[in-house]
Scaffold this active site. Structure first.
Site, short mmCIF file in Angstrom:
data_model
loop_
_atom_site.label_atom_id
_atom_site.label_comp_id
_atom_site.label_asym_id
_atom_site.label_seq_id
_atom_site.Cartn_x
_atom_site.Cartn_y
_atom_site.Cartn_z
N ASP A 67 29.09 64.76 6.59
CA ASP A 67 28.07 63.91 5.97
C ASP A 67 27.83 64.31 4.52
O ASP A 67 27.10 63.64 3.79
CB ASP A 67 26.76 63.92 6.77
CG ASP A 67 26.14 65.30 6.92
OD1 ASP A 67 26.72 66.28 6.43
OD2 ASP A 67 25.06 65.39 7.54
N SER A 68 28.52 65.36 4.07
CA SER A 68 28.54 65.71 2.65
C SER A 68 29.11 64.57 1.82
O SER A 68 28.96 64.56 0.59
CB SER A 68 29.37 66.98 2.43
OG SER A 68 30.61 66.90 3.10
N ASP A 106 30.90 64.13 11.51
CA ASP A 106 29.50 64.55 11.51
C ASP A 106 28.59 63.46 12.07
O ASP A 106 28.75 62.28 11.75
CB ASP A 106 29.03 64.87 10.08
CG ASP A 106 29.04 66.35 9.78
OD1 ASP A 106 29.09 67.17 10.72
OD2 ASP A 106 28.97 66.70 8.59
N LYS A 136 30.34 66.62 15.27
CA LYS A 136 29.61 67.84 14.87
C LYS A 136 28.15 67.47 14.68
O LYS A 136 27.85 66.42 14.10
CB LYS A 136 30.17 68.45 13.58
CG LYS A 136 29.44 69.75 13.17
CD LYS A 136 30.11 70.43 12.01
CE LYS A 136 29.84 69.76 10.68
NZ LYS A 136 28.40 69.82 10.28
N GLU A 138 24.09 69.29 13.85
CA GLU A 138 23.36 70.46 13.37
C GLU A 138 22.26 70.85 14.34
O GLU A 138 21.66 70.01 15.02
CB GLU A 138 22.76 70.17 11.99
CG GLU A 138 23.80 69.93 10.91
CD GLU A 138 23.18 69.74 9.53
OE1 GLU A 138 21.96 69.96 9.37
OE2 GLU A 138 23.93 69.35 8.60
N GLU A 205 26.97 78.42 8.57
CA GLU A 205 26.88 78.18 7.13
C GLU A 205 25.79 79.02 6.47
O GLU A 205 24.68 79.14 6.98
CB GLU A 205 26.61 76.70 6.84
CG GLU A 205 26.48 76.39 5.35
CD GLU A 205 26.40 74.91 5.03
OE1 GLU A 205 26.27 74.58 3.82
OE2 GLU A 205 26.45 74.09 5.95
#
Length: 290
Positions: A67-68, A106, A136, A138, A205
């Site tokens: 999602d970056s 993401d 993925k 978070e 991270e």
């Protein structure tokens, strides 16, 4: 046999081509860590387009459609405005442009946190519409139930703990995590929780190196570091950071090229040729054959 997509570089069109199954699999990635140790570290980079995937795929074990892309592709100030539709569009492009790497997508902010059921609805759509191998998401212990729910229903999950960019407002910024003993213990606890819930791997991270070593040695699944430690089972970077597309170089990034300078130089040469009528030349125009 399976259908993959190759890019015809003469037309820039993606064409489906029957090819033997060559892709790495989620179980293959997970099995790289045996007896608590990964002999050869896993390589992961982000990718957002078919052509980028083509170039990175032969060198990677995993490609992450992160999602970056909100910041890298769309110029957004954070990842929070990224939508599921955006992730699906880019995820499908990366799958089409690759044949070897495990492609992970993401889950964007707001698409999975409400409940395991919401997460399944979002993740199943991602899997169906992109052809990716897994998702993925978070979060640590708070997401364990959701990770278990997805894993038990055939959706491989890579967890993401430590510095979690989607929680930037709650964290108060992008600084390294784990400076206090309390936070240190929480991150280690989060790692164990997501591993026990069924995550096949995790991204760790922006943490103090001591935490990265402890986490890597504490779980049986691969730990992929970014701003963590060489002791991790693998590493991931945003490809554009690694390639030098941006002026800022975060502490955890090693820049392997300066592509921004190369692009700027090429654009300057092109602009000069156009303004001086040096382009196009005879080689670039169509004329009747003599």
């Amino acid at each position: 046999m399976s259908t993959t997509f190759t890019l015809d570089t003469s037309t820039s069109r993606a064409n489906p081509t029957p090819a033997p199954i060559k892709r790495l699999t989620v179980p293959a990635i997970q099995s790289r860590k045996a007896g608590g140790r990964t002999e050869q570290p896993l390589v992961m980079l982000t990718a957002y387009t078919a052509r980028q995937a083509q170039l990175l795929d032969p060198h990677c074990d995993m490609l992450l459609v992160g999602d970056s892309l909100g910041q890298v592709i769309y110029g957004l100030p954070s990842t929070l405005a990224v939508t599921l539709d955006m992730m699906i569009a880019h995820g499908a492009a990366v799958v089409r442009g690759s044949y070897h790497s495990v492609v992970l997508v993401d889950m964007p902010f707001g698409s999975y946190e409400a409940s395991p059921q919401q997460a399944f609805a979002s993740a199943s759509r991602v899997m169906a519409e992109t052809g990716c191998a897994g998702v993925k998401l978070e979060g640590g212990a708070a997401m364990a139930e959701t990770i278990a729910f997805l894993s038990q229903r055939g959706i491989p999950v890579m967890a993401h703990i430590g510095l979690t960019p989607q929680a930037v407002n709650a964290l108060g910024g992008y600084g390294a995590r784990g400076k206090s003993r309390e936070e240190h213990e929480k991150i280690v606890s989060d790692a164990r929780a997501v591993a026990q819930a069924g995550a096949f791997a995790m991204v760790l991270e922006g943490v103090m190196e001591e935490i990265a070593v402890t986490v890597t040695d504490s779980v049986d699944v691969p730990v992929i570091g970014i701003g963590a430690s060489a002791h991790c089972d693998g590493q991931v970077l945003v490809a554009e950071d690694m390639l030098g597309m941006f002026e800022r170089v975060p502490r955890f990034v090693k820049r392997y090229e300066n592509i921004a300078e190369t692009i700027g130089h090429a654009a300057a040469q092109y602009a000069a040729d156009v303004r001086n009528r040096h382009f196009p030349t005879e080689d670039q125009v169509y004329r009747p054959k003599k």
